[in-house]
Motif scaffolding. Structure first.
Motif, short mmCIF file in Angstrom:
data_model
loop_
_atom_site.label_atom_id
_atom_site.label_comp_id
_atom_site.label_asym_id
_atom_site.label_seq_id
_atom_site.Cartn_x
_atom_site.Cartn_y
_atom_site.Cartn_z
N LEU A 173 0.30 11.24 -4.39
CA LEU A 173 -0.15 9.95 -3.91
C LEU A 173 -0.19 8.96 -5.06
CD1 LEU A 173 -1.39 7.96 -1.91
CD2 LEU A 173 -3.64 8.94 -2.44
N MET A 228 -0.97 2.94 -0.25
CA MET A 228 -0.92 4.36 -0.59
C MET A 228 0.49 4.86 -0.34
SD MET A 228 -4.56 5.19 1.31
CE MET A 228 -4.94 6.73 0.47
N TRP A 266 2.94 7.86 -0.47
CA TRP A 266 3.00 9.31 -0.50
C TRP A 266 4.43 9.78 -0.74
CZ3 TRP A 266 -1.51 12.01 -0.13
CH2 TRP A 266 -2.62 11.34 0.43
#
Length: 287
Positions: free
Chosen positions: A84, A100, A102
């Motif tokens: 992350l 965020m 990922w």
């Protein structure tokens, strides 16, 4: 012979909705292939230091409910790294925007899937790792992250078979320059993801057999309320000779590119990455 390709559009209108439709020339029908790997070993979660520890446990619980084993430490050797990267916006009226990003990696460290998550949260709850907020964010991410897991039993469509590591053509993305806002970072990250998904091995340092890619962006005023975006992707062979130049041109609303690019960058590079991957693979077949 140098391969050259160029796309044009008179005007691009990016809708600033949750799921914008991307106009030409950046719109595309391509589907990024997934490597055919067995994800039943689960993931090892790798978070940056600015992410509350309580989020790790919340995500572990949420992914477990999606039948994805998660390891915070002591992971088996064949577990997939799930990383992350967090970017936190400026706090306003007690709220902060979280971006965020990922990335799911295979055993070689190549990216095989990605998911971008956006959220506006109470800054104080984020800083203290409030359990209710951590659970809400984890529950929102887990179903999307679970779909990234490659499996072999037919419950998830797979569109390609993996190349053996020795068969993969290697490339280093040397730089992306000239884009406003966070565009350089966003375009570079998106291009790496897209090329990895199309079977190209991304490396950090140039080697004798590695292709090289350079990205250049420029923005010019195109009217009272719009700007012209020009992108160039220059591909060099392992000897440093230019072998391809792919260009994209279009207009965007003025000021849009100063904002976070987010998922827009992935959509912009997707078709170009497929073309580049094809060129690299074709060149690698030549004696």
């Amino acid at each position: 012979m140098i391969f050259r390709a160029r796309r044009f559009s008179l005007f691009l209108l990016f809708l600033l909705a949750a799921c914008p439709q991307l106009p030409q020339p950046f719109q595309h029908d391509a589907v990024n292939p997934l490597l055919r790997l067995d994800g039943r070993a689960g993931v090892v979660l790798i978070l940056e230091s600015n992410v509350p520890r309580t989020f790790a446990t919340a995500l572990r619980d949420s992914l477990n409910r999606q039948d994805v084993p998660v390891f915070l430490e002591g992971a088996p050797q064949d577990a997939f790294p799930l990383r992350l990267h967090l970017r936190k916006g400026t706090e306003r009226a007690g709220l902060v925007e979280l971006e965020m990003f990922w990335q799911l990696h295979d055993a070689e460290g190549l990216t095989i899937g990605h998911y971008d998550q956006l959220a506006n949260v109470a800054a104080s709850d984020w800083e203290k790792g409030a359990p209710s907020l951590m659970k809400r964010l984890a529950d929102a991410a887990a179903p999307q992250l679970a779909t990234l897991m490659p499996i072999e039993d037919g419950t998830r469509p797979l569109v390609s078979t993996p190349s053996k590591p020795a068969d993969k053509q290697l490339l280093i993305l040397e730089f992306v320059k000239g884009a406003p806002g966070d565009g350089n970072e966003a375009l570079a990250r998106a291009m790496r993801l897209a090329l990895s998904a199309n079977g190209i091995g991304l490396i950090e340092q140039a080697g004798p057999k590695a292709f090289r890619l350079q990205g250049q962006a420029s923005v010019a005023k195109a009217g009272s309320n719009s700007e012209s975006l020009h992108l160039e992707w220059r591909l060099l062979d392992p000897n440093g000779a230019e072998m391809a130049l792919l260009e994209l041109d279009g207009a965007v609303p003025a000021g849009l590119l100063e904002k976070p690019w987010g998922p827009m960058a992935g959509e912009i590079v997707a078709s170009t990455a497929i073309e580049l991957a094809g060129l690299i693979k074709d060149a690698g077949k030549k004696p």
